[in-house]
Design an enzyme around this catalytic site. Structure first.
Site, PDB file in Angstrom:
ATOM      1  N   SER A   1       0.822  -1.128  -0.278  1.00  0.00           N
ATOM      2  CA  SER A   1       0.531  -0.011   0.274  1.00  0.00           C
ATOM      3  C   SER A   1       1.235   1.242  -0.225  1.00  0.00           C
ATOM      4  O   SER A   1       1.995   0.813   0.127  1.00  0.00           O
ATOM      5  CB  SER A   1      -0.550  -0.627   1.033  1.00  0.00           C
ATOM      6  OG  SER A   1      -1.635   1.450   1.306  1.00  0.00           O
TER       7      SER A   1
ATOM      8  N   TYR B   1      -2.047  -1.485  10.186  1.00  0.00           N
ATOM      9  CA  TYR B   1      -2.437  -1.783   8.713  1.00  0.00           C
ATOM     10  C   TYR B   1      -1.054  -1.312   8.071  1.00  0.00           C
ATOM     11  O   TYR B   1       0.017  -2.075   6.781  1.00  0.00           O
ATOM     12  CB  TYR B   1      -2.876  -1.013   8.045  1.00  0.00           C
ATOM     13  CG  TYR B   1      -3.116  -1.037   7.156  1.00  0.00           C
ATOM     14  CD1 TYR B   1      -4.420  -2.424   5.777  1.00  0.00           C
ATOM     15  CD2 TYR B   1      -2.956  -0.457   5.885  1.00  0.00           C
ATOM     16  CE1 TYR B   1      -4.120  -2.109   4.638  1.00  0.00           C
ATOM     17  CE2 TYR B   1      -3.508  -0.622   4.391  1.00  0.00           C
ATOM     18  CZ  TYR B   1      -4.122  -1.343   3.875  1.00  0.00           C
ATOM     19  OH  TYR B   1      -3.677  -1.724   2.513  1.00  0.00           O
TER      20      TYR B   1
END
Length: 280
Positions: free
Chosen positions: A155, A168
C-alpha cells in the site's frame, strides 16, 4: 496471443475488489486462475467482507472469458489450506507461474487503542498471510523450473506513515521488506518479486462508514467522501480504479517486465509525491 497466455495465476482475496479485478485482467490476457478468499466476516473488521456469492461471481466472470478457474474458500492464515488449494490448482490447471498475494483487512484506531486481537488479526492476514501464500506457492514454482512472477499487495501505507491505521501500516511495511528479501532469494530461480502500493482505490474496503471516518469525513455521502479523497492526491482525481492496479499486475506478470524485480510499484495518483499540486 495474450500477454500471459498459457500461464496460471494464484490470487488471494479474489472474491471482489482488487483481487477479482486482477483475476479478470489476467484472464483477459490468457491466464487460468486459482482463486481463494475467506468469504466470511471477521469480527474485528469494521466493514462487510466478501461473501461466497462474491467468489461465485468471480468464477462466472472468469469463465465468461473462456478461461479455467479453480476457486476455493480459504483463509490466508491457514497454511495447510493454502497448500491444498495450490496443489489442487496445479493438478487441474497444470502449472503455476504468477502469484498475487492480495488478501487484506484493516482496523481503524490510534496505535495504543487497538485491542490485542485487532492488532493481531491485521498482522496475521496482511503480513503473515502474505508469507503463508508465498510459502505455499514457491516450492512448486521452483520445482517447475520455469521462473515466474510474485506480486505482493502492500500500500502507499507500506512506504509512509498514516494515522489511525497503525497495524495496517506496520503490516504493509513488513510486506515491502518481505518483497525485497524474496526478490534476492528467488533470483537464482528466475522468479521475480515486486510489490504494489495503491493509494485510495474504488473498492468496498474504501467505500464504507469506517473508512470515511478514518478519512476525516464521518457520516459523509459517497460524493462528499470522494471530494475529500481528491485532496489527498496530486492528480485531480478522488481515487484510482481497481483495474488501474490490475494493469500493473499484468505488466509485472508478463515478459514485458522480465528484468524487473525488487521494486515498489506506486499507483496512487501522486498521493505520496513530496509536494502536492493545488487543484484549480
Amino acid at each position: 496471443m495474450g500477454r500471459v497466455e498459457g500461464k496460471v495465476a494464484f490470487i488471494t482475496g479474489a472474491a471482489r475488489g482488487q483481487g477479482r479485478s486482477h483475476a479478470l485482467r489476467l484472464a483477459q490476457e490468457g491466464a487460468d486462475i486459482i482463486a481463494v478468499d475467506i468469504c466470511d466476516q471477521m469480527d474485528t473488521v469494521p466493514f462487510p467482507m466478501a461473501t461466497p456469492e462474491d467468489l461465485t461471481e468471480t468464477v462466472k466472470l472468469v469463465e465468461s472469458l473462456d478461461r479455467r478457474i479453480v476457486s476455493r474458500q480459504a483463509d490466508v492464515r491457514d497454511l495447510a489450506a493454502l497448500e491444498g488449494v495450490v496443489a489442487e490448482g496445479i493438478a487441474e490447471l497444470g502449472r503455476l507461474d504468477i502469484v498475487c498475494a492480495n488478501a487484506g483487512i484493516a482496523s481503524m484506531q490510534a496505535c495504543w487503542e487497538f485491542s490485542e486481537r485487532q492488532w493481531q488479526d491485521v498482522l496475521d492476514v496482511n503480513l503473515t498471510g502474505v508469507w503463508k501464500t508465498v510459502k505455499a506457492a514457491i516450492p512448486p514454482m521452483i520445482q517447475q523450473g520455469t521462473g515466474g512472477s510474485i506480486i505482493l499487495t502492500s500500500s502507499m501505507a507500506g512506504l509512509f506513515g498514516f494515522p489511525n491505521i497503525g497495524a495496517y501500516n506496520s503490516a504493509k511495511h513488513g510486506v515491502t521488506g518481505l518483497m525485497r528479501t524474496l526478490a534476492v532469494e528467488l533470483a537464482p530461480h528466475s522468479i521475480r518479486c515486486n510489490s504494489l502500493h495503491p493509494g485510495v482505490v474504488n473498492t468496498d474496503m474504501v467505500h464504507n462508514p469506517a473508512f470515511y471516518e478514518l478519512a476525516g469525513v464521518p457520516g459523509a455521502t459517497r460524493a462528499e467522501a470522494e471530494l475529500a479523497f481528491t485532496s489527498l492526491n496530486a492528480l485531480p482525481v478522488s481515487q484510482v480504479e481497481a483495474v488501474d492496479i490490475s494493469n500493473v499486475v499484468l505488466w509485472l506478470a508478463s515478459e514485458e517486465s522480465r528484468y524487473v524485480t525488487g521494486t515498489t510499484q506506486v499507483i496512487d495518483a501522486g498521493a505520496t509525491a513530496p509536494f502536492k499540486v493545488p487543484h484549480t
